[in-house]
Scaffold this active site. Structure first.
Site, PDB file in Angstrom:
ATOM      1  N   CYS A   1       0.838   2.965   3.441  1.00  9.55           N
ATOM      2  CA  CYS A   1       1.569   2.206   4.461  1.00  9.55           C
ATOM      3  C   CYS A   1       3.075   2.352   4.265  1.00  9.55           C
ATOM      4  O   CYS A   1       3.837   2.493   5.227  1.00  9.55           O
ATOM      5  CB  CYS A   1       1.175   0.736   4.408  1.00  9.55           C
ATOM      6  SG  CYS A   1      -0.576   0.423   4.730  1.00  9.55           S
TER       7      CYS A   1
ATOM      8  N   CYS B   1       0.841  -1.201   0.000  1.00  9.24           N
ATOM      9  CA  CYS B   1       0.000   0.000   0.000  1.00  9.24           C
ATOM     10  C   CYS B   1       0.875   1.249   0.000  1.00  9.24           C
ATOM     11  O   CYS B   1       1.822   1.362   0.781  1.00  9.24           O
ATOM     12  CB  CYS B   1      -0.908  -0.021   1.226  1.00  9.24           C
ATOM     13  SG  CYS B   1      -1.711   1.551   1.591  1.00  9.24           S
TER      14      CYS B   1
END
Length: 411
Positions: A255, A252
């Site tokens: 992230c 991600c």
């Protein structure tokens, strides 16, 4: 986003030949290498060209422009000289794109928050042969600087932390934080509720975890070759406090951005005696290889039962759908744009609906000092707040150590 691999950082320039010396002297990860001062450079006999190269690469790393490192370094110009070049010269001599030129010449435009100036290392005269002890001295200096600068922080946070006490033998009073609960789709969709109380220590101490990577150092194997046996999570912070970043999905973009921002402050956490762990709830080896050490150079552990993620949700997983949690959520979209502006690559492998967060856990069985919950996709625990709490946790340990010493030991 620039990689935390030392090999990527030094490239094919004059710093490459210094790698064995850097490893020997303890300058063995990128965040630590970037805080070298002139006397540290003199201590390992760096040439002026090497000093200029380190300054250039540090500047480029902060701006995610490392692809120009070898060319700029080969020019044998210093960073101030390069910054004074015209747009036409930067383009013709180094093939720099227009957008990259704007980032390069804007001295305030950084993809990562820089270490505060108060963490800078003062000039010092070395009286011993350069060794690993120089690094220890350096970390002690950062620690002292931080403790001095922390007195001006937000009063409400200070009051919340002032009464940190061990209750029932194992649990700190703790702090719970999360992003704002803003309405979505003009109020038609309500954000998911989050817990108001810090998770009990018993919710995390017996979680079974497995180390997937070691802490990154120069030249080490990219992954642990032999599978390490599962162990209790409490073993991670048995001797030293720890920050545990619970990653929703390592591919991600948001992230990765959060992990990169947090790990960039590694010298501060080292100085405070804080360990750093990234916690994954899926074990996809290709994803781990892409994530470590490029975006995170700390230890990565696998939480097979998702125990940490359940603890963040008060005993159950905190989940959100892509449509309601992202498409109709202005804050999640803003978080995505923030990460996108940092030049981070992404993929869509793995489960991405389980929310993550962050824990700060005290040493031994002293409990959870802080937890942050990812209410919206891409919410980050404020780095300044995390560092502040770690510093106060460290100060508390020192105070308790001093109070337990006898009068003779104080003399």
């Amino acid at each position: 986003m620039a990689s935390f691999s030392i090999e990527d950082f030094v490239g094919d320039g004059v710093l490459k030949e210094l790698i064995p010396k850097l490893l020997e002297e303890g300058w063995d990860d990128v965040p630590t290498l970037k805080i070298m001062n002139p006397e540290d450079m003199d201590a390992i006999n760096m040439t002026q060209h090497q000093k200029d190269a380190l300054e250039i690469r540090t500047y480029l790393h902060d701006r995610a422009l490392m692809q120009y490192g070898d060319k700029l370094e080969a020019s044998r110009k210093s960073l101030p000289e390069l910054l004074n070049l015209s747009t036409a010269d930067l383009s013709s001599q180094f093939g720099m794109r227009r957008g990259h030129i704007a980032s390069f010449t804007d001295r305030n435009n950084k993809c990562t928050d820089p270490l505060p100036k108060s963490y800078g290392l003062p000039a010092r005269k070395l009286t011993v042969t350069p060794s690993r002890s120089n690094t220890i001295y350096k970390m002690q200096t950062i620690r002292k600087s931080f403790c001095r600068s922390s007195t001006n922080n937000d009063r409400s946070l200070e009051e919340s932390l002032a009464d940190f006490k061990i209750k029932d033998g194992y649990i700190f009073k703790g702090i719970v934080a999360a992003g704002p609960a803003e309405p979505r789709a003009c109020g038609c969709i309500q954000p998911p509720p989050v817990v108001d109380n810090v998770a009990p220590y018993s919710a995390i101490e017996n979680i079974s975890v497995q180390r997937l990577t070691p802490e990154y150092k120069i030249g080490m194997e990219r992954l642990v070759k032999t599978k390490t046996p599962p162990m209790k999570a409490s073993e991670l912070w048995r001797d030293k406090p720890a920050v545990l970043l619970c990653i929703r999905r390592p591919g991600c973009i948001m992230c990765r951005a959060e992990a990169h921002q947090l790990y960039a402050k590694k010298p501060i956490f080292d100085a405070l005696g804080i360990q750093m762990f990234a916690v994954l709830h899926e074990h996809i080896e290709s994803e781990i290889k892409d994530f470590w050490p490029r975006y995170w150079g700390g230890v990565v552990v696998f939480d097979r039962t998702m125990g940490f993620f359940k603890a963040l949700g008060g005993g159950k997983l905190l989940k959100d759908k892509f449509l309601s949690g992202f498409v109709f959520n202005p804050r999640a979209i803003a978080n995505y744009k923030r990460a996108k502006s940092m030049g981070i690559e992404q993929n869509f492998k793995g489960e991405g609906e389980i929310k993550g967060g962050l824990f700060i856990v005290g040493p031994g069985g002293t409990g959870i000092a802080y937890q942050f919950i990812e209410r919206n996709f891409g919410d980050w625990a404020p780095v300044a707040e995390v560092v502040e709490i770690c510093a106060r946790l460290k100060n508390q340990q020192q105070d308790e150590g001093d109070s337990s010493r006898s009068p003779q030991e104080h003399k």
